[in-house]
Structures are given as structure tokens and as C-alpha cells.
Design a protein around this motif. Structure first.
Motif, PDB file in Angstrom:
ATOM      1  N   ILE A  11      -7.195   3.405  -0.236  1.00 29.69           N
ATOM      2  CA  ILE A  11      -7.586   3.098  -1.621  1.00 29.69           C
ATOM      3  C   ILE A  11      -8.172   4.337  -2.287  1.00 29.69           C
ATOM      4  O   ILE A  11      -7.861   4.633  -3.449  1.00 29.69           O
ATOM      5  CB  ILE A  11      -8.569   1.906  -1.649  1.00 29.69           C
ATOM      6  N   ALA A  12      -9.008   5.082  -1.564  1.00 24.91           N
ATOM      7  CA  ALA A  12      -9.591   6.314  -2.114  1.00 24.91           C
ATOM      8  C   ALA A  12      -8.497   7.324  -2.447  1.00 24.91           C
ATOM      9  O   ALA A  12      -8.537   7.982  -3.500  1.00 24.91           O
ATOM     10  CB  ALA A  12     -10.591   6.911  -1.131  1.00 24.91           C
ATOM     11  N   TYR A  13      -7.503   7.441  -1.559  1.00 23.52           N
ATOM     12  CA  TYR A  13      -6.374   8.336  -1.814  1.00 23.52           C
ATOM     13  C   TYR A  13      -5.669   7.944  -3.114  1.00 23.52           C
ATOM     14  O   TYR A  13      -5.392   8.790  -3.964  1.00 23.52           O
ATOM     15  CB  TYR A  13      -5.396   8.284  -0.635  1.00 23.52           C
ATOM     16  N   VAL A  14      -5.390   6.660  -3.260  1.00 24.55           N
ATOM     17  CA  VAL A  14      -4.696   6.164  -4.460  1.00 24.55           C
ATOM     18  C   VAL A  14      -5.520   6.468  -5.708  1.00 24.55           C
ATOM     19  O   VAL A  14      -4.992   6.968  -6.710  1.00 24.55           O
ATOM     20  CB  VAL A  14      -4.413   4.651  -4.333  1.00 24.55           C
ATOM     21  N   LEU A  15      -6.807   6.180  -5.659  1.00 26.90           N
ATOM     22  CA  LEU A  15      -7.657   6.411  -6.836  1.00 26.90           C
ATOM     23  C   LEU A  15      -7.738   7.889  -7.193  1.00 26.90           C
ATOM     24  O   LEU A  15      -7.702   8.247  -8.376  1.00 26.90           O
ATOM     25  CB  LEU A  15      -9.041   5.819  -6.610  1.00 26.90           C
ATOM     26  N   LEU A  16      -7.809   8.746  -6.189  1.00 26.42           N
ATOM     27  CA  LEU A  16      -7.814  10.188  -6.471  1.00 26.42           C
ATOM     28  C   LEU A  16      -6.480  10.644  -7.052  1.00 26.42           C
ATOM     29  O   LEU A  16      -6.441  11.453  -7.982  1.00 26.42           O
ATOM     30  CB  LEU A  16      -8.130  10.981  -5.199  1.00 26.42           C
ATOM     31  N   GLY A  72       7.409   5.845  -1.515  1.00 29.72           N
ATOM     32  CA  GLY A  72       6.915   4.684  -0.781  1.00 29.72           C
ATOM     33  C   GLY A  72       7.608   4.510   0.561  1.00 29.72           C
ATOM     34  O   GLY A  72       6.959   4.234   1.576  1.00 29.72           O
ATOM     35  N   VAL A  73       8.920   4.699   0.576  1.00 27.38           N
ATOM     36  CA  VAL A  73       9.673   4.605   1.832  1.00 27.38           C
ATOM     37  C   VAL A  73       9.194   5.682   2.808  1.00 27.38           C
ATOM     38  O   VAL A  73       9.049   5.436   4.010  1.00 27.38           O
ATOM     39  CB  VAL A  73      11.193   4.707   1.569  1.00 27.38           C
ATOM     40  N   GLY A  74       8.909   6.866   2.288  1.00 24.57           N
ATOM     41  CA  GLY A  74       8.395   7.943   3.134  1.00 24.57           C
ATOM     42  C   GLY A  74       7.081   7.562   3.807  1.00 24.57           C
ATOM     43  O   GLY A  74       6.881   7.817   5.004  1.00 24.57           O
ATOM     44  N   ILE A 105      -2.618   2.157   9.548  1.00 25.17           N
ATOM     45  CA  ILE A 105      -3.233   1.139   8.695  1.00 25.17           C
ATOM     46  C   ILE A 105      -3.375   1.666   7.266  1.00 25.17           C
ATOM     47  O   ILE A 105      -3.181   0.933   6.298  1.00 25.17           O
ATOM     48  CB  ILE A 105      -4.596   0.709   9.272  1.00 25.17           C
ATOM     49  N   CYS A 106      -3.688   2.940   7.139  1.00 23.19           N
ATOM     50  CA  CYS A 106      -3.905   3.569   5.830  1.00 23.19           C
ATOM     51  C   CYS A 106      -2.600   3.747   5.044  1.00 23.19           C
ATOM     52  O   CYS A 106      -2.543   3.460   3.841  1.00 23.19           O
ATOM     53  CB  CYS A 106      -4.572   4.931   6.049  1.00 23.19           C
ATOM     54  N   ASP A 107      -1.578   4.216   5.708  1.00 21.00           N
ATOM     55  CA  ASP A 107      -0.330   4.578   5.024  1.00 21.00           C
ATOM     56  C   ASP A 107       0.336   3.436   4.262  1.00 21.00           C
ATOM     57  O   ASP A 107       0.857   3.656   3.158  1.00 21.00           O
ATOM     58  CB  ASP A 107       0.663   5.199   6.007  1.00 21.00           C
ATOM     59  N   PRO A 108       0.356   2.207   4.771  1.00 25.15           N
ATOM     60  CA  PRO A 108       0.972   1.123   3.985  1.00 25.15           C
ATOM     61  C   PRO A 108       0.240   0.833   2.673  1.00 25.15           C
ATOM     62  O   PRO A 108       0.859   0.387   1.708  1.00 25.15           O
ATOM     63  CB  PRO A 108       0.932  -0.088   4.915  1.00 25.15           C
ATOM     64  N   VAL A 109      -1.062   1.085   2.640  1.00 28.27           N
ATOM     65  CA  VAL A 109      -1.809   0.912   1.394  1.00 28.27           C
ATOM     66  C   VAL A 109      -1.242   1.862   0.342  1.00 28.27           C
ATOM     67  O   VAL A 109      -0.965   1.468  -0.803  1.00 28.27           O
ATOM     68  CB  VAL A 109      -3.320   1.184   1.612  1.00 28.27           C
ATOM     69  N   ILE A 110      -1.026   3.093   0.754  1.00 24.52           N
ATOM     70  CA  ILE A 110      -0.451   4.095  -0.146  1.00 24.52           C
ATOM     71  C   ILE A 110       0.987   3.727  -0.497  1.00 24.52           C
ATOM     72  O   ILE A 110       1.409   3.836  -1.652  1.00 24.52           O
ATOM     73  CB  ILE A 110      -0.527   5.492   0.492  1.00 24.52           C
ATOM     74  N   ALA A 111       1.739   3.251   0.496  1.00 23.70           N
ATOM     75  CA  ALA A 111       3.143   2.896   0.279  1.00 23.70           C
ATOM     76  C   ALA A 111       3.291   1.779  -0.751  1.00 23.70           C
ATOM     77  O   ALA A 111       4.161   1.852  -1.635  1.00 23.70           O
ATOM     78  CB  ALA A 111       3.793   2.476   1.599  1.00 23.70           C
ATOM     79  N   VAL A 112       2.448   0.764  -0.670  1.00 25.51           N
ATOM     80  CA  VAL A 112       2.522  -0.346  -1.619  1.00 25.51           C
ATOM     81  C   VAL A 112       2.288   0.160  -3.039  1.00 25.51           C
ATOM     82  O   VAL A 112       2.993  -0.218  -3.979  1.00 25.51           O
ATOM     83  CB  VAL A 112       1.510  -1.458  -1.246  1.00 25.51           C
ATOM     84  N   TRP A 113       1.304   1.036  -3.198  1.00 29.77           N
ATOM     85  CA  TRP A 113       1.024   1.614  -4.514  1.00 29.77           C
ATOM     86  C   TRP A 113       2.237   2.402  -5.012  1.00 29.77           C
ATOM     87  O   TRP A 113       2.639   2.274  -6.170  1.00 29.77           O
ATOM     88  CB  TRP A 113      -0.218   2.497  -4.428  1.00 29.77           C
ATOM     89  N   CYS A 114       2.827   3.202  -4.140  1.00 33.55           N
ATOM     90  CA  CYS A 114       4.006   4.000  -4.526  1.00 33.55           C
ATOM     91  C   CYS A 114       5.187   3.109  -4.876  1.00 33.55           C
ATOM     92  O   CYS A 114       5.874   3.348  -5.877  1.00 33.55           O
ATOM     93  CB  CYS A 114       4.391   4.958  -3.398  1.00 33.55           C
ATOM     94  N   LEU A 115       5.444   2.094  -4.070  1.00 31.29           N
ATOM     95  CA  LEU A 115       6.559   1.185  -4.341  1.00 31.29           C
ATOM     96  C   LEU A 115       6.355   0.410  -5.636  1.00 31.29           C
ATOM     97  O   LEU A 115       7.315  -0.050  -6.246  1.00 31.29           O
ATOM     98  CB  LEU A 115       6.778   0.239  -3.160  1.00 31.29           C
ATOM     99  N   GLY A 116       5.102   0.299  -6.058  1.00 31.37           N
ATOM    100  CA  GLY A 116       4.789  -0.336  -7.342  1.00 31.37           C
ATOM    101  C   GLY A 116       4.868   0.629  -8.509  1.00 31.37           C
ATOM    102  O   GLY A 116       4.515   0.274  -9.636  1.00 31.37           O
ATOM    103  N   GLY A 117       5.302   1.836  -8.267  1.00 37.61           N
ATOM    104  CA  GLY A 117       5.486   2.810  -9.344  1.00 37.61           C
ATOM    105  C   GLY A 117       4.364   3.820  -9.481  1.00 37.61           C
ATOM    106  O   GLY A 117       4.360   4.624 -10.403  1.00 37.61           O
ATOM    107  N   GLY A 118       3.392   3.803  -8.574  1.00 39.64           N
ATOM    108  CA  GLY A 118       2.322   4.787  -8.594  1.00 39.64           C
ATOM    109  C   GLY A 118       1.499   4.773  -9.870  1.00 39.64           C
ATOM    110  O   GLY A 118       1.060   5.811 -10.351  1.00 39.64           O
ATOM    111  N   ARG A 119       1.298   3.581 -10.402  1.00 35.10           N
ATOM    112  CA  ARG A 119       0.593   3.459 -11.685  1.00 35.10           C
ATOM    113  C   ARG A 119      -0.918   3.519 -11.523  1.00 35.10           C
ATOM    114  O   ARG A 119      -1.454   3.099 -10.502  1.00 35.10           O
ATOM    115  CB  ARG A 119       1.003   2.167 -12.375  1.00 35.10           C
ATOM    116  N   THR A 120      -1.585   4.013 -12.559  1.00 35.23           N
ATOM    117  CA  THR A 120      -3.047   4.057 -12.575  1.00 35.23           C
ATOM    118  C   THR A 120      -3.582   2.651 -12.849  1.00 35.23           C
ATOM    119  O   THR A 120      -2.840   1.794 -13.349  1.00 35.23           O
ATOM    120  CB  THR A 120      -3.558   5.010 -13.666  1.00 35.23           C
TER     121      THR A 120
END
Length: 144
Positions: A11-16, A72-74, A105-120
Motif C-alpha cells: 500500500i505504501a508503494y502504491v501511495l508513493l 500488473g502481469v509482471g 504477499i506484497c506484490d499482488p497488492v501492487i499488481a491489483v493496483w496496476c491491473l486497475g489502471g494505476g490510478r491515484t
């Protein structure tokens, strides 16, 4: 705690990353996927398979320069590679035995955000408001 902390790290990665403007946000994430794909290269313990995964990850990251889906696939591919290393290989951080599991455990959190378009968060809120406005207009006009 070893299962919860990686979620907060994701989550911190996504927010940054949300602080980076588009299209640079997507491209930076593609570069991060490429780096993650090479993380085990110097000692992952799976021999030639490390090179094969790095080649695959590089291709996916390259495609990710223009596609959030590929980014996201990556991250999902890296999740799978983390699981393999947790079970059969060496950890991503040599002195931290559970580090590959944490990464998985961390990477899928990032993947979901990316697959959703990486939106703020602001973009997500604007999209939710627009959806509600459309639905209320359709209901008010009798359209279903």
C-alpha cells in the motif's frame, strides 16, 4: 505481523507511486517490474531458470512501458517467482529467511493496483462519483 507488514508495504508503494504523474508513473512501474525480475539473479539458487525468468520479466516490463495490464502481469509473475523461491530457492534478502514470502504477499497488492489502471486515490474518487452520477441520471430518466 510477518503477513500483515507486506500488505502495508504494498500500500505504501502504491501511495508513493501515486505522487508520480502519468505517463511517467506507468513507465517507472515498468522499470520497477524489470528490476524485480532480476532480483534473484545473483543468488536465487535456481540456476539457469533465473536467467529464463529474467528474460520473461524483461519482455513483460518492456510491454508494460505502454500497458498497465503488462505491468500488473509482471508483478503477478514476480509473485509466483517469490513463491518458488520461498519453497525451493534462496530468499530474496539472504539474511531474512521469510523475505520471499513477504515479497509474495506484497506484490499482488501492487499488481491489483496496476491491473486497475494505476490510478491515484483522487482519480478513483472522480471515477466513482461519475459512475454514481450516471446511475442516478439513468434511474431518474427511467432508463434501465
Amino acid at each position: 505481523m510477518s503477513y500483515v507488514a507486506p500488505i502495508f508495504i504494498g500500500i505504501a508503494y502504491v501511495l508513493l507511486m501515486c505522487l508520480v504523474r502519468e505517463p511517467h508513473r506507468r513507465r517507472l512501474n515498468a522499470v520497477m517490474v524489470a528490476g524485480a525480475g532480476a532480483a534473484y539473479l545473483s543468488g536465487g539458487g535456481l540456476g539457469g531458470w533465473e536467467f529464463a525468468f529474467t528474460a520473461l520479466s524483461t519482455y513483460v516490463a518492456y510491454r508494460g512501458l505502454d500497458s498497465w495490464t503488462f505491468v500488473g502481469v509482471g508483478w503477478l509473475l514476480h509473485t509466483a517467482w517469490d513463491v518458488v523461491h520461498h519453497l525451493k530457492g534462496n530468499p530474496i534478502v539472504p539474511f531474512a529467511h521469510g523475505s520471499s514470502l513477504g515479497c509474495a504477499i506484497c506484490d499482488p497488492v501492487i499488481a491489483v493496483w496496476c491491473l486497475g489502471g494505476g490510478r491515484t486515490p483522487a482519480e478513483l474518487l472522480r471515477g466513482a462519483r461519475a459512475t454514481r452520477m450516471t446511475e442516478s441520471t439513468e434511474i431518474g430518466s427511467g432508463v434501465r
